[in-house]
Motif scaffolding. Structure first.
Motif, PDB file in Angstrom:
ATOM      1  N   ILE A   7     -27.752 -21.465  10.313  1.00 38.24           N
ATOM      2  CA  ILE A   7     -28.709 -20.369  10.095  1.00 38.24           C
ATOM      3  C   ILE A   7     -29.811 -20.812   9.133  1.00 38.24           C
ATOM      4  CG2 ILE A   7     -29.004 -18.063   9.119  1.00 38.24           C
ATOM      5  CD1 ILE A   7     -26.156 -17.447  10.173  1.00 38.24           C
ATOM      6  N   ILE A   8     -29.410 -21.518   8.051  1.00 36.21           N
ATOM      7  CA  ILE A   8     -30.392 -21.974   7.058  1.00 36.21           C
ATOM      8  C   ILE A   8     -31.368 -22.954   7.697  1.00 36.21           C
ATOM      9  CG2 ILE A   8     -30.677 -23.342   4.962  1.00 36.21           C
ATOM     10  CD1 ILE A   8     -28.019 -22.094   3.987  1.00 36.21           C
ATOM     11  N   ARG A   9     -30.802 -23.907   8.518  1.00 44.08           N
ATOM     12  CA  ARG A   9     -31.678 -24.896   9.166  1.00 44.08           C
ATOM     13  C   ARG A   9     -32.664 -24.211  10.114  1.00 44.08           C
ATOM     14  NH1 ARG A   9     -27.862 -29.478  11.611  1.00 44.08           N
ATOM     15  NH2 ARG A   9     -26.617 -27.632  12.046  1.00 44.08           N
ATOM     16  N   THR A  10     -32.174 -23.227  10.840  1.00 43.56           N
ATOM     17  CA  THR A  10     -33.034 -22.505  11.779  1.00 43.56           C
ATOM     18  C   THR A  10     -34.148 -21.754  11.041  1.00 43.56           C
ATOM     19  OG1 THR A  10     -31.162 -22.231  13.272  1.00 43.56           O
ATOM     20  CG2 THR A  10     -33.088 -20.832  13.665  1.00 43.56           C
ATOM     21  N   MET A  11     -33.797 -21.113   9.919  1.00 34.80           N
ATOM     22  CA  MET A  11     -34.796 -20.378   9.138  1.00 34.80           C
ATOM     23  C   MET A  11     -35.864 -21.319   8.586  1.00 34.80           C
ATOM     24  SD  MET A  11     -32.408 -17.611   7.084  1.00 34.80           S
ATOM     25  CE  MET A  11     -33.770 -16.958   6.145  1.00 34.80           C
ATOM     26  N   PHE A 440     -30.765 -25.873  22.667  1.00 35.06           N
ATOM     27  CA  PHE A 440     -30.192 -27.071  22.053  1.00 35.06           C
ATOM     28  C   PHE A 440     -29.607 -26.779  20.677  1.00 35.06           C
ATOM     29  CE2 PHE A 440     -33.103 -29.548  24.968  1.00 35.06           C
ATOM     30  CZ  PHE A 440     -32.075 -30.083  25.732  1.00 35.06           C
ATOM     31  N   MET A 441     -30.243 -25.865  19.921  1.00 36.69           N
ATOM     32  CA  MET A 441     -29.724 -25.511  18.609  1.00 36.69           C
ATOM     33  C   MET A 441     -28.352 -24.814  18.722  1.00 36.69           C
ATOM     34  SD  MET A 441     -31.780 -26.614  16.246  1.00 36.69           S
ATOM     35  CE  MET A 441     -31.995 -28.006  17.340  1.00 36.69           C
ATOM     36  N   VAL A 442     -28.278 -23.883  19.697  1.00 34.89           N
ATOM     37  CA  VAL A 442     -26.998 -23.172  19.914  1.00 34.89           C
ATOM     38  C   VAL A 442     -25.930 -24.157  20.379  1.00 34.89           C
ATOM     39  CG1 VAL A 442     -25.848 -21.451  21.356  1.00 34.89           C
ATOM     40  CG2 VAL A 442     -28.099 -20.950  20.384  1.00 34.89           C
ATOM     41  N   LEU A 443     -26.339 -25.066  21.289  1.00 40.32           N
ATOM     42  CA  LEU A 443     -25.398 -26.057  21.822  1.00 40.32           C
ATOM     43  C   LEU A 443     -24.921 -27.001  20.718  1.00 40.32           C
ATOM     44  CD1 LEU A 443     -24.062 -26.910  24.468  1.00 40.32           C
ATOM     45  CD2 LEU A 443     -25.996 -28.463  24.850  1.00 40.32           C
ATOM     46  N   ALA A 444     -25.842 -27.441  19.852  1.00 37.33           N
ATOM     47  CA  ALA A 444     -25.481 -28.337  18.750  1.00 37.33           C
ATOM     48  C   ALA A 444     -24.505 -27.647  17.808  1.00 37.33           C
ATOM     49  CB  ALA A 444     -26.733 -28.773  18.008  1.00 37.33           C
ATOM     50  N   ASN A 445     -24.739 -26.355  17.554  1.00 33.96           N
ATOM     51  CA  ASN A 445     -23.859 -25.585  16.676  1.00 33.96           C
ATOM     52  C   ASN A 445     -22.461 -25.447  17.288  1.00 33.96           C
ATOM     53  OD1 ASN A 445     -23.432 -23.905  14.281  1.00 33.96           O
ATOM     54  ND2 ASN A 445     -23.308 -22.212  15.736  1.00 33.96           N
ATOM     55  N   PHE A 446     -22.427 -25.196  18.608  1.00 32.28           N
ATOM     56  CA  PHE A 446     -21.150 -25.016  19.307  1.00 32.28           C
ATOM     57  C   PHE A 446     -20.330 -26.313  19.285  1.00 32.28           C
ATOM     58  CE2 PHE A 446     -18.699 -25.364  23.262  1.00 32.28           C
ATOM     59  CZ  PHE A 446     -17.866 -24.258  23.133  1.00 32.28           C
ATOM     60  N   ILE A 447     -21.006 -27.440  19.615  1.00 29.83           N
ATOM     61  CA  ILE A 447     -20.308 -28.732  19.637  1.00 29.83           C
ATOM     62  C   ILE A 447     -19.844 -29.116  18.236  1.00 29.83           C
ATOM     63  CG2 ILE A 447     -20.624 -31.221  20.057  1.00 29.83           C
ATOM     64  CD1 ILE A 447     -22.486 -30.438  22.364  1.00 29.83           C
ATOM     65  N   GLY A 448     -20.684 -28.800  17.223  1.00 30.64           N
ATOM     66  CA  GLY A 448     -20.319 -29.088  15.837  1.00 30.64           C
ATOM     67  C   GLY A 448     -19.068 -28.346  15.429  1.00 30.64           C
ATOM     68  N   LYS A 449     -18.973 -27.090  15.858  1.00 32.71           N
ATOM     69  CA  LYS A 449     -17.779 -26.288  15.528  1.00 32.71           C
ATOM     70  C   LYS A 449     -16.524 -26.882  16.166  1.00 32.71           C
ATOM     71  CE  LYS A 449     -19.577 -21.659  14.698  1.00 32.71           C
ATOM     72  NZ  LYS A 449     -19.603 -20.287  15.211  1.00 32.71           N
ATOM     73  N   LYS A 450     -16.677 -27.405  17.386  1.00 32.19           N
ATOM     74  CA  LYS A 450     -15.541 -27.979  18.115  1.00 32.19           C
ATOM     75  C   LYS A 450     -15.207 -29.389  17.617  1.00 32.19           C
ATOM     76  CE  LYS A 450     -14.962 -24.592  21.101  1.00 32.19           C
ATOM     77  NZ  LYS A 450     -13.706 -23.840  21.212  1.00 32.19           N
ATOM     78  N   LYS A 451     -16.058 -29.881  16.699  1.00 30.66           N
ATOM     79  CA  LYS A 451     -15.883 -31.218  16.109  1.00 30.66           C
ATOM     80  C   LYS A 451     -15.893 -32.301  17.190  1.00 30.66           C
ATOM     81  CE  LYS A 451     -13.382 -29.581  12.068  1.00 30.66           C
ATOM     82  NZ  LYS A 451     -12.169 -29.689  11.231  1.00 30.66           N
ATOM     83  N   LYS A 452     -16.761 -32.091  18.174  1.00 28.51           N
ATOM     84  CA  LYS A 452     -16.930 -33.087  19.228  1.00 28.51           C
ATOM     85  C   LYS A 452     -18.161 -33.932  18.926  1.00 28.51           C
ATOM     86  CE  LYS A 452     -14.706 -30.459  22.911  1.00 28.51           C
ATOM     87  NZ  LYS A 452     -14.860 -29.875  24.264  1.00 28.51           N
ATOM     88  N   PRO A 453     -18.204 -35.211  19.377  1.00 30.84           N
ATOM     89  CA  PRO A 453     -19.375 -36.070  19.115  1.00 30.84           C
ATOM     90  C   PRO A 453     -20.603 -35.587  19.905  1.00 30.84           C
ATOM     91  CG  PRO A 453     -17.848 -37.167  20.616  1.00 30.84           C
ATOM     92  CD  PRO A 453     -17.147 -35.915  20.136  1.00 30.84           C
ATOM     93  N   GLY A 454     -21.763 -35.935  19.401  1.00 30.40           N
ATOM     94  CA  GLY A 454     -23.004 -35.610  20.114  1.00 30.40           C
ATOM     95  C   GLY A 454     -23.776 -34.453  19.521  1.00 30.40           C
ATOM     96  N   PHE A 459     -29.007 -31.898  18.423  1.00 26.05           N
ATOM     97  CA  PHE A 459     -29.860 -31.254  17.411  1.00 26.05           C
ATOM     98  C   PHE A 459     -31.245 -31.896  17.400  1.00 26.05           C
ATOM     99  CE2 PHE A 459     -31.581 -31.202  13.090  1.00 26.05           C
ATOM    100  CZ  PHE A 459     -31.649 -29.841  12.864  1.00 26.05           C
ATOM    101  N   PHE A 460     -31.280 -33.243  17.423  1.00 24.56           N
ATOM    102  CA  PHE A 460     -32.578 -33.930  17.370  1.00 24.56           C
ATOM    103  C   PHE A 460     -33.367 -33.756  18.668  1.00 24.56           C
ATOM    104  CE2 PHE A 460     -30.582 -36.334  13.835  1.00 24.56           C
ATOM    105  CZ  PHE A 460     -31.557 -36.065  12.871  1.00 24.56           C
ATOM    106  N   ILE A 461     -32.651 -33.639  19.793  1.00 20.59           N
ATOM    107  CA  ILE A 461     -33.348 -33.322  21.050  1.00 20.59           C
ATOM    108  C   ILE A 461     -34.016 -31.956  20.928  1.00 20.59           C
ATOM    109  CG2 ILE A 461     -33.036 -32.802  23.507  1.00 20.59           C
ATOM    110  CD1 ILE A 461     -30.764 -34.897  23.505  1.00 20.59           C
ATOM    111  N   GLY A 462     -33.304 -31.026  20.279  1.00 22.05           N
ATOM    112  CA  GLY A 462     -33.871 -29.700  20.035  1.00 22.05           C
ATOM    113  C   GLY A 462     -35.136 -29.773  19.183  1.00 22.05           C
ATOM    114  N   ILE A 463     -35.127 -30.696  18.193  1.00 27.73           N
ATOM    115  CA  ILE A 463     -36.312 -30.871  17.350  1.00 27.73           C
ATOM    116  C   ILE A 463     -37.500 -31.349  18.182  1.00 27.73           C
ATOM    117  CG2 ILE A 463     -37.313 -32.195  15.436  1.00 27.73           C
ATOM    118  CD1 ILE A 463     -35.392 -30.026  14.558  1.00 27.73           C
TER     119      ILE A 463
END
Length: 479
Positions: A7-11, A440-454, A459-463
């Motif tokens: 949330i902080i990064r998005t803001m 991409f931001m939502v996807l990066a957050n989801f994968i991060g929560k699952k502790k999966k690589p990528g 996140f950078f693709i989203g940037i």
């Protein structure tokens, strides 16, 4: 914790967008004060005008606009309408520029009111209509203005104000209201001028658009008015004991303090309620422009009397830099639109420098395509006749064109992709990029929560998607 971090990064990214885009929008809209400073004038933000407009004088197309429909007090710019009605009366045969009008006691009394701009009036002295117009338009004499309005209306003050308002409506000045003929409230005349039925404290109101409309019609019908406004100094009753010389308040006319090339009029106005403003007009080659600048500074700082002119100069110089009113197609030229046509008469019109003009063909009539708004209602593009070129003629013409192009570049205009369609396409790409960024931001957050690589890669693709969004957004703004 990771959700909070996301949330902080998005803001932070959203804040970055706001900080980045805001100055770009300001630059794209050509902020009036930025333009003035870029033109070399040092000027404080306190002199920022409340409203302004620039139009070209042939077809009334708007080249610049800022709050153009905001009604504001216009002070002595009012005298332009009174002068217009004087020229209209001359056209109708009511009198001539040489007609003499004697000064009566009322005019003498008005001329002695210290708080009003005036000239010295002497009982019984005759002034020609030309002299009265000069006194109205240069020293902005209120005594001369009442003298003129009373002469036109046979001393029926209210009838003249009726005529001003009726004429404004006929011309299409929808947001203009007059309470007096000079710009000073009737109450300030100390009982020597009081149109019946009109509020004595009424302040004349108009807009940049309406004043541009008035000036457009004035120059179309009575261009000789510029003979009264083009000089930095004027003299009335020369060679007599009543001779007076005045300097113009339009400091932008050629030869004056802020004089610029081609500026030959027209009228200033200032008061406690209006601040400082003016109407100016200038011609270079075949291009004539009209500008209106209102609400510069405040009455408390009299520097506004000068500062309105650097602002107006910067705006009109930019318009001259960006636009030309000229002949676009010569008689005999052939164009493919998509049919091959031969132009039978020269086509003139307004073109933006650096851009190829676009054309519209209706039957056998060719006109210049323009998306610019005009202050003139129901304006039609100027059209010239064309004839279709037969197949044999076309082949000959193409052969000639190839031969000609080897020695000379004609820079013939071709039909371009619609600029409005291109802008919509760019906006659509911007929105698509932004949606991809969010995805991409939502996807990066989801994968991060699952502790999966990528997660970081996504996140950078989203940037990158965000940067693409910014690119297309800025491109759309600048179109």
């Amino acid at each position: 914790m990771k959700k909070k971090s996301f949330i902080i990064r998005t803001m932070v990214l959203v804040a970055f967008i706001a900080l980045f885009i805001k100055p770009m929008i300001s630059l794209a809209q050509d902020d009036v004060m930025t333009l003035t400073r870029e033109a070399g004038y040092e000027i404080d933000d306190s002199f920022r005008p409340k409203a302004s407009i620039i139009i070209e004088a042939e077809e009334g197309q708007i080249l610049w606009g800022d709050n153009i429909d905001t009604p504001l007090s216009i002070a002595s710019i009012t005298k332009v309408m009174t002068a217009y009605l004087a020229f209209e009366a001359i056209e109708k045969g009511a009198f001539t520029l040489e007609t003499l009008v004697p000064v009566d006691q009322t005019i003498v009394d008005i001329s002695n009111i210290y708080s009003l701009s005036n000239n010295k009036m002497v009982l019984g002295v005759d002034y020609s209509i030309a002299d009265i117009l000069t006194l109205m338009l240069i020293p902005s004499s209120n005594a001369a203005t009442v003298m003129m309005s009373n002469f036109i209306s046979n001393n029926d003050e209210a009838a003249f104000i009726d005529l001003m308002n009726e004429t404004a409506q006929k011309l299409g000045m929808k947001n203009t209201t007059y309470y007096n003929s000079s710009g000073a409230t009737a109450a300030s005349f100390e009982g020597h001028y009081s149109p019946k039925g009109y509020d004595p404290d009424g302040d004349n109101l108009s807009t940049p658009r309406d004043l541009a409309i008035l000036t457009y019609h004035f120059l179309k019908k009575y261009p000789e008015v510029l003979e009264f406004t083009k000089n930095p100094t004027v003299t009335v009753l020369p060679g007599t004991e009543y001779e007076e010389t005045f300097e113009t308040y339009v400091f932008s006319v050629e030869g004056a303090k802020y004089g610029i090339k081609g500026m030959d009029g027209l009228k200033t106005g200032s008061s406690p309620s209006a601040g400082f403003g003016y109407i100016g007009t200038a011609k270079r080659n075949e291009t004539r422009l009209i500008e209106v600048v209102l609400g510069v500074g405040s009455w408390e700082n009299q520097d506004g009397e000068e500062m309105r002119h650097p602002i107006g100069n910067a705006l009109i110089e930019k318009a001259f830099k960006d636009y030309d009113y000229k002949q676009i197609v010569d008689k005999g030229d052939e164009l493919t639109l998509p049919q091959q046509v031969k132009v039978l008469e020269p086509l003139v019109g307004l073109v933006e420098k650096g851009n190829k003009p676009e054309f519209e063909l209706e039957g056998t009539q060719l006109s210049l395509k323009s998306n610019r708004e005009s202050v003139i209602a129901n304006r039609k593009e100027k059209a010239v006749p064309v004839e279709l070129v037969s197949k044999k003629k076309k082949e000959k013409s193409e052969a000639k064109s190839i031969k000609k192009s080897e020695t000379k570049d004609h820079d013939q205009p071709q039909k371009l992709e619609s600029s409005s369609f291109y802008k919509l396409k760019t906006i659509a790409l911007s929105l698509l990029s932004f949606l991809l960024f969010l995805l991409f931001m939502v996807l990066a957050n989801f994968i991060g929560k699952k502790k999966k690589p990528g997660a970081k890669t996504i996140f950078f693709i989203g940037i990158f998607a965000l940067l693409a969004c910014l690119y297309f957004m800025v491109k759309a703004i600048l179109l």
